[in-house]
Enzyme design. Sequence first.
Site, PDB file in Angstrom:
ATOM      1  CG  HIS A  83      -1.990  -1.084   1.085  1.00  0.00           C
ATOM      2  ND1 HIS A  83      -3.270  -0.842   0.660  1.00  0.00           N
ATOM      3  CD2 HIS A  83      -1.908  -2.419   1.294  1.00  0.00           C
ATOM      4  CE1 HIS A  83      -3.947  -1.976   0.621  1.00  0.00           C
ATOM      5  NE2 HIS A  83      -3.144  -2.955   1.009  1.00  0.00           N
ATOM      6  CG  ASP A 112      -4.484   2.263   0.745  1.00  0.00           C
ATOM      7  OD1 ASP A 112      -3.635   2.079  -0.140  1.00  0.00           O
ATOM      8  OD2 ASP A 112      -5.113   1.337   1.288  1.00  0.00           O
TER       9      ASP A 112
END
Length: 428
Positions: free
Chosen positions: A3, A98
Amino acid sequence: MGHLTPALRLAAMLSSKNCQVTLITPQPPVSTAESSHIAAFLAAYPTVNRLDFQIVPYTPPEPTDPFAVQFEAVIRSVHLLTPLLASVSPPLSAFFSDITTAAGGHQVAEDLGLPHYVVSLSARFSSFVASITVWKYDGNHGLASFDISTIPSPFFLPNHLFTKTLVSNARALSKAKGILLNTFHAFEPETITSVNDGKFIPDFPPLLPIGPFEPHKLEIGDHKPLPWLDQQPPKSVVYVSFGSRTAMSRDQIRELGKGLEESGFKFLWVLKAKIVDKDDNEGPEEIVGDSFIGRTKHNGLVIKGWVNQEEILSHPAVGGFVSHVGWNSVMETAVRGMPMLAWPLLGDQKVYAGLVEAVGLGVWEKSWGWLGERLVKGEEIAKMVKKVMCDESLRESATIIGEEGMNAIKVGGSSYKVLMGTIQNLSI
Ligand code: UDP
Ligand code: UDP
């Protein structure tokens, strides 16, 4: 890293197109890899603002994967960002968060009156997550083409932390201004087209495929140079790595070693024995044994520690990749047209293994299950490694995917256009 990497790459892509970027860095990070990448990124992109964000520590009721704990701590802290972001100068024009923090991110953006973009991975998994909101208990789950066996196991446990978090994030996806994806149109054409044509969930925001994300060239202190690779013939080496956080069992490591040896191919094997890099202190000999290292010293190289994966995948000696199919790894491989052997470990990775197989980038032996689910024997591994390295039609289809990936990010390509369109929309 799966991520953090796309977040840093996106920040670099926006910054290089004259956007003023503020990077929020949750403190403290879990791994050395995170700290060293953030430091190297900020050194390489001095115009990016750094906003250190002290997250509230979270103690789980029982010992859990440290990265899962960190995700939870970040999620529980996101609302504290509102006052910090309100005072950023010049004022922000959009907030990108995210997918794991989409719910909190949406709230922060709404409080600040900013458009919210979700940064996600593949089109298929993003739409799968969004489809949770329309799932029914009778088994109709909105997206008929999903194969139940690829669904991450925690989804079958409604009270699992991961599932609860994803459900709230799924709702936030529908409210976003757009969903930025590290993918390209030719890799997932049906999903992208059907979602963007409104055939999926009515009024769902656009999927914005802007990948494969361009690699950022970072100077990470402990990257090891690999002179060994330079001495190997073209496409003779199989690269074996399971991402930044895969701890494989000793038995499986032994069988993988046997398989690589038996395949007869040269190999570059990146070993990880612990989930968090700081705890991983043994040398390769202690894990695979001196005799294995001695026997294979002319044919293979076993490495512990962080390698520069993109440099390895770009090396002419490397001809195939045995991977846990983390999405970043998939895109890095796709854009280079390199055949891969998918061995999914957890979460969304069976979805990716299915995609890799369907587009002709690689092979997936479903009977192996999740990595760690059963002991896969050396001979089975050898057979699949040979397939990846020798199958000419697979190599041809992978090459075509590589060309399509490169075309997408070129000036005027599909991903380039979507990125420029998104940037243009930010200033409206
Ligand atoms: N990576 C790397 N060197 C390593 C391990 C990982 O450069 O030794 C990079 C890899 O290229 C990718 C990311 O770290 O960009 C890992 O992301 P991925 O989604 O493949 O898997 P994860 O580690 O999140 O499971
Ligand atoms: N795009 C979008 N929403 C955004 C940003 C970009 O839909 O917030 C997409 C848009 O759908 C198009 C691409 O970005 O596919 C390029 O946008 P641009 O405005 O250049 O082209 P248009 O679609 O208006 O011809």
